[in-house]
Each structure stands twice: as structure tokens, then as C-alpha cells.
Design an enzyme around this catalytic site. Sequence first.
Site, short mmCIF file in Angstrom:
data_model
loop_
_atom_site.label_atom_id
_atom_site.label_comp_id
_atom_site.label_asym_id
_atom_site.label_seq_id
_atom_site.Cartn_x
_atom_site.Cartn_y
_atom_site.Cartn_z
N GLU A 80 -60.31 24.01 50.16
CA GLU A 80 -60.38 23.71 48.75
C GLU A 80 -59.45 24.59 47.91
O GLU A 80 -58.84 24.12 46.96
CB GLU A 80 -61.82 23.87 48.26
CG GLU A 80 -62.11 22.93 47.11
CD GLU A 80 -63.45 23.18 46.47
OE1 GLU A 80 -64.25 23.93 47.05
OE2 GLU A 80 -63.68 22.62 45.39
N ASP A 81 -59.35 25.84 48.28
CA ASP A 81 -58.67 26.80 47.40
C ASP A 81 -57.31 27.30 47.89
O ASP A 81 -56.69 28.12 47.22
CB ASP A 81 -59.56 28.04 47.18
CG ASP A 81 -60.89 27.68 46.53
OD1 ASP A 81 -60.97 26.60 45.92
OD2 ASP A 81 -61.84 28.48 46.65
#
Length: 339
Positions: A80-81
Site C-alpha cells: 500500500e505504501d
Amino acid sequence: MELPADHVFAWMEGISAGREQKDILRIEKAAHFAIAAHEGQVRTSGEAYVNHTFAVAAIVHELGLDTDVVIAALLHDSVEDTPVTLEQIAVEFGNDVSHLVDGVTKMEVIQEFADHQGGKSQQDAKAESLRKMMLAMVDDVRVVLIKLCDRLHNMRTLGAVNIDKQKRVATETLEIFSPLANRLGVWQVKWELEDLAFRYIEPDIYKSIANKLAERRVTRQQFIDEFIADLQTGLTDQGVKAEIKGRVKHIYSIWNKMQKKDLEFEQLFDVRAVRVLVDSVQDCYAALGIIHTNWKYIAGEFDDYIATPKENNYRSIHTAVIGPNGKVVEVQIRTHEIN
Ligand code: MN
């Protein structure tokens, strides 16, 4: 700011207990992979972001979960990051790990979607449907366990964010995540999530209960130690092998009980609690008989969740007796299998 890279060695030592060498090497590889992926990212507190993923993996380890789950916890925020892809994770660590990371990422997406739909606080029905949706969409319960450990670490470090966010995250924790922990039977996580959330939602009440508990800790401990010694003798005399532990009452559960039973603080502070662990269900009932023979029990406080387990499969007998000096002692009796 200390980079976790300096601490990998110590961290690895903690997490290696009980694992085979090949698993330890995989975890070490994932630790370095996570450090590289999150390089340069910081948390609101100013510390390196990757410290969070190390902490989550350590909680996963404490729950006794397998090596793939520990690795997935180290990598849970990487897709996600960071530029890391699921394909990369699959190649480096296998399909099981990438599947787990994918599940955690999806849970995150649902939750964010729900945040945008909802106002400040989820309504009960909405929280319930969100919990159901999360459980339905993940086909592997280990995904939810990682998510719960993630939330637990975020709650432990919630002091670093602003007050609005503290209240929002704490409310969401009580509405979504502690019920999930309850549903999955991870009691230790459930209690800690509840107490941490309560501390941010009702700071004054939390502090007042915590202070009063602390004031009485020494006398309460002496009383419990003596009660345990008497009970141990009674059980041993009748040939029941048992492990008896004093039980810490959790602040949120004290508060809940005050609300539900309309009791004052003082009436509850004096409640002392022990847990009796035995080898078999038969011994649970033997222990119950011995306890009720030695101390007068309080009729309204008896619940048999062994004969009638709760929906979440909680199996334990609850009773309360009048102990020495007329003080109430809550007793839970269960087999070693149920923690
Ligand atoms: Mn996270």
C-alpha cells in the site's frame, strides 16, 4: 531517531525462539526487505516507519503464529505504501505470504471506504455490517489476526497523533476491531484494544479507575495470594490438578460492568478475580464443586459457558463466591486449551 536496522539483531533474537533455522533466515530476509522498502518514511512520532512493521510482527510472534504470518506482518504496509508489488513478494517469500499481504491491504481499503461513507461514528448496524464484510472477504483468518496486531500497535502509539484522530481511531477500535478480536477468541488483544480505546475516549474516567486500582493493588494482591493458597489446598486434597492465577480486571470491563449492573466504583473495586486452569472438562466441574463447598456462592453470578458455549466458542465456567473477610471473589474455571 533510531533506525530499526541497528536493532535487527536484538529483534531477531526475540522472534527466533522456537523456530527452525530456515524460518529464521526467511524472517531475517523479510526484515531487511521491509527496511529497504520503507526507507525514508517516518511515522507521526518522527520515528522510522518500519519500526511499526517490526512491532506488528513481534505481536504476531507473541500470539504464536507461523513464520509466513510473521513475514506478512513485516511486509503488511509495503504494497500500500511503497513501490513493492505483490508479485515481488510472491517471488521473494512465496504465494502464502503474498496472499496474506494482499488480504491485509484489502481490509484496509474496505475500512477507508467505510470511513468516507460514515460520519464521525459508525452506527451499530453499520459497524456490524462492516465487521461481517471484513470477515467475508478474507478467506484466511490469519489476515484478520495481522490486522488486529496492526491496530493494536497503532493504539499503543496513538499518543503521537492529534486529539481528533485519537478519538476517531479509538471509537473505530471499539466498534470494529475489539469485536473482531472477541469473535476470533484472541482475548489478550481484545482486552488491550478495549482499555487503550477507552483511555482515549473517556480519559478522565479511565484515569480515575486506573488510579484507584493502583492504590489498592498491594492489599488486593495479598488477599488473592491467600485465597489462591487455600483453593490450591482444597483442590489438591480432592485430587484435582490445577493451575490458579490471579486475574487482572481490565479497566474497560470494570466500566462496562458498572454501567450494566448500575454499580458504584467502590462495589467493583473490591471484586477480586482468579482463574483456575485444569486438564479436562470433568475437572472443571470437580473444581466448581470444591469451590462451592468451601465458599458461599452468589447465585446471580453463575454462568456455565462450557455446557452452553458462547457464539465465539468461549468455554469457561464463571462463578463468584464470598471469600475471606466477606469479600467477593470472581472465579473462572476452564481447561488449559482455552486461554
Ligand atoms: Mn500498519
